[in-house]
Design a protein around this motif. Structure first.
Motif: not given
Lengths: 320, 457
Positions: B327-352
């Motif tokens: 929403v914030r991005a849209r306010d400034r007419r900025i688009s966010i290119a996130a990884p698509d739904q199929a993408a996976r990248l396992p890692a060891t870290a704290e989610f939060r």
């Protein structure tokens, strides 16, 4: 005072006993000079007037008599010890040795003497002073009740002292404790009493006296409670002609944290500078201090007193 | 002197050992203010003496007592009745208090106060030493296990300045300083975890140069007993534990009300007032994020800070971050290119924590990139590291800016845009705490690329 070179090796125990007795007599003889000089030429004879000395002796004898009576009661006889019993005389001497006892009894005698003098000179009633009258009439129930209790106790003690009596219950707890210790030692000691059975009764007698004792019911206790309850009104009790000797002494004792017997002593002739310092330490202004001195027929306090604040006066007293 | 609003008479009880078992107010409060506990030994000196005396004499006593608690002088009338148990043994005292009066303490004489403090420091000193006129050690005495090491080294260094054996807080001067500067100094001792304070008492004629000194070290902390105390995180967390919770609610209310005004929900409003309301809401949001940042800062800077690593999917975290900020991005007419739904990248870290870092990176990109541009979130797997890169099309960073951008409170000269200068600093600390890192590569004019690397899952 006679002096003898100390003999490192007493010949035998009989001789050393004699030496001990002789040393005791020396001490008594050594006291004769200063005491006689004081009695003859002292500026203020009131401290050791014949009346005061007689009252002190009478008070000690009366205390001793009450202790002995408690012993005979504990033994099952409701009769005093016969006066010829050596225990009575020995107990009087032992009581005089209790630390603080003589000072207390002496102060009571001086207080009675001073109260009588003030009654004669300015018409101040030894029992019902203007302050006591006002407190009895107080609309605060607690104050009025405290005042009534004090009034009754003061009237009773005034009469008892007048008739040369001093009830055990009027002793401060420290002195009563000392008196009971003296009783135990006297009856338990060698050559104590005509009736050896009495020695075993010292403990139950002391227990009975303890159980009866309540500092709160004593004249001094009731006076202290009354003046403590005055709070800020304590200043009213620091006017001798208004409060009367008894309440004045208790109030000043509380206000300047000095022993009550010491306050009574300071009210005597020749001790007025100490009294002035006590009053100053209690927070009184110079004018009020001088009013009290005038009531005692004493000259005004020296000017230097006005330059001392209460805290400095208290320190001076504590160091004195 | 004023009579407190105390009941006419109040009661209390002690046991045979003279401990106060129960007490009515205000006696109970006075006992606590005098440093005592309830039940516990009587902490009011006059009262303790009176009770002890009543017990020793087995006599009923009645006396006035006086006490101070540091703020007030208290006077009261106390009646003590010793009581016996059925076997005739002393069982304790029953106390009745009346005429409870309080008054403010009179000001204390300054000179007396100083000398009393000196006496207290002398009495409480756990390490004392005699020094010569040049503050060199002549003799040392100490008690307490944690002082044994310091005592041994000081005794081995007789003749050297005492300051050689302690670490004085904030001291940068050559030693020894003038004694007046060292008197009252805070210091630490090798082998002792406690904080110490030095007192120096000069010997010699007053007014002249001191011929020597008495050194007393005191500590406000109790000597260690048995197991060393486990340091607790909460003990240091002023902002996070104490401040943040009480600040959040009023700030949230300011924001909500400002939003209500801005949206003209309460009625028609001139445009400029709506604008003011928006400013208020934005300032509130800034304040709220600052509170959160400071609380975070406090946590990550504490020595006990640790993350809780878990098996996570970086692609999933990236999509969530993009969703949250859409929403914030849209306010400034900025688009966010996130990884698509199929993408996976396992890692060891704290989610939060990873989400927190990504929100910071994407949020910065939205804030500083020009309107109408694009933000790309890219995934990669290099060696044992799972990486996620946030790339924007903004002005980028010059080399020296890139070097400073992770510094605490670094704003790169910006102001008034709602940043605290803490976000990147916190993000990098978090990344490193998880065994990874956060780096930036950027050329001025070509956008910035922030890359978070964490151990691959």
């Amino acid at each position: 005072m006679m002096t003898r070179p100390a003999d490192p090796k007493p010949a035998d125990s009989a001789e050393s006993e004699l030496r001990l007795a002789l040393a005791r007599d020396d001490a008594a003889v050594a006291g004769v000079g200063p005491v006689l000089r004081h009695l003859l030429v002292a500026d203020e004879p009131a401290l050791f007037s014949e009346e005061v000395v007689a009252r002190v002796r009478a008070a000690l004898t009366d205390l001793s008599g009450q202790l002995c009576h408690a012993v005979t009661v504990a033994h099952g006889l409701d009769a005093p010890l016969p006066p010829e019993d050596p225990a009575v005389a020995r107990l009087v001497r032992a009581l005089a040795e209790v630390p603080g006892m003589l000072a207390h009894v002496h102060a009571l005698a001086l207080e009675a003497q001073l109260a009588a003098a003030l009654q004669a000179r300015i018409g101040l009633d030894p029992v019902l002073s203007p302050l006591v009258q006002a407190l009895v009439a107080s609309d605060q129930q607690r104050t009025a009740a405290d005042a009534m209790h004090f009034l009754a106790a003061q009237a009773r003690l005034h009469r008892q002292i007048g008739t040369m009596h001093l009830p055990l219950g009027e002793l401060p707890p420290e002195l009563l404790h000392g008196a009971l210790e003296a009783l135990r030692e006297t009856l338990g000691g060698a050559g104590g009493t005509l009736h050896p059975d009495f020695a075993a009764c010292a403990e139950p007698a002391a227990e009975a006296i303890r159980a009866r004792y309540d500092e709160r019911a004593s004249r001094a206790g009731l006076a202290a409670r009354l003046v403590t309850g005055l709070g800020g009104g304590l200043i009213a009790a620091l006017q001798l002609p208004h409060a009367g000797v008894a309440l004045f002494a208790s109030a000043l004792s509380l206000a300047c944290q000095q022993d009550r017997a010491g306050v009574v002593l300071a009210m005597q002739g020749g001790q007025h500078l100490r009294l002035a310092l006590m009053l100053r330490a209690a927070g009184l202004r110079t004018a009020a201090v001088n009013e009290n001195l005038a009531a005692l027929d004493a000259p005004p306090a020296p000017d230097a007193l006005g330059r001392l604040d209460a805290a400095r006066a208290a320190r001076l007293l504590a160091g004195a | 002197m004023s009579a407190a609003s105390a009941p006419a008479e109040l009661g209390a009880r002690t046991d045979a050992a003279g401990r106060l078992l129960a007490a009515a107010e205000p006696l109970a409060a006075l006992q606590l203010r005098c440093g005592g506990t309830l039940p516990g030994p009587i902490a009011i000196p006059d009262l303790a003496e009176l009770v002890a005396r009543a017990g020793a004499y087995r006599l009923r006593l009645a006396r006035p007592i006086a006490a101070e608690d540091g703020h007030e002088a208290v006077r009261a009338w106390v009646e003590v009745v010793p009581e016996m148990d059925s076997a005739g043994a002393f069982a304790g005292c029953r106390l009745t208090l009346a005429h409870w009066q309080t008054a403010p303490l009179p000001a204390e004489d300054a000179e007396a106060l100083v000398s009393r403090h000196a006496e207290i420091d002398r009495a409480l000193a756990e390490l004392t030493a005699r020094l010569d006129a040049r503050q060199c050690l002549l003799a040392v005495e100490a008690e307490g296990e944690d002082l044994a090491a310091a005592l041994a080294t000081m005794r081995g260094g007789i003749g050297r300045p005492w300051t050689d054996f302690v670490a004085i807080a904030g001291d940068i001067h050559r030693q020894p300083l003038h004694w007046r500067l060292l008197d009252g100094a805070e210091l630490t001792l090798p082998g002792s975890a406690r904080h110490w304070r030095a007192r120096l008492f000069p010997h010699g004629l007053p007014g002249g140069e001191p011929a020597g000194f008495e050194l007393c070290l005191t500590s406000d902390e109790a000597p260690p007993e048995g197991l060393p105390e486990v340091p607790t995180l909460s003990g240091e967390r002023l902002v996070g534990r104490d401040l943040a919770p009480v600040l959040r609610q009023p700030i949230a209310r300011i924001i909500a009300n400002a939003e209500t005004i801005r949206a003209r929900m309460a009625g028609p409003l001139a445009d400029e007032y709506a604008q003011y309301a928006r400013d208020i809401a934005q300032a509130g949001e800034h304040l709220l994020s600052l509170v959160d940042d400071l609380a975070d800062l406090e946590v990550i800077e504490s020595e006990q800070f640790a993350t809780a690593p878990d098996a996570i999917d970086l692609a999933d975290v990236a999509r969530r971050a993009a969703g949250i900020l859409a929403v914030r991005a849209r306010d400034r007419r900025i688009s966010i290119a996130a990884p698509d739904q199929a993408a996976r990248l396992p890692a060891t870290a704290e989610f939060r924590r990873v989400l927190q870092i990504l929100l910071n990176l994407v949020g910065n990109a939205i804030r500083y990139a020009p309107e109408g541009t694009r933000i790309a979130i890219e995934l990669s797997h290099v060696g044992g590291e799972a990486r996620i890169t946030v790339a924007d099309e903004g002005p980028g960073l010059r080399l020296e800016q890139a070097a400073r951008v992770f510094d605490k409170f670094e704003r790169l000269g910006r102001s008034g845009d709602g940043g605290s200068g803490l976000g990147l600093y916190i993000s990098r600390r978090l990344a490193r705490a998880m065994g990874g890192d956060l780096v930036v590569e950027s050329t001025a004019g070509q956008g910035a690329r922030f890359t978070l690397g964490v151990p691959a899952g």
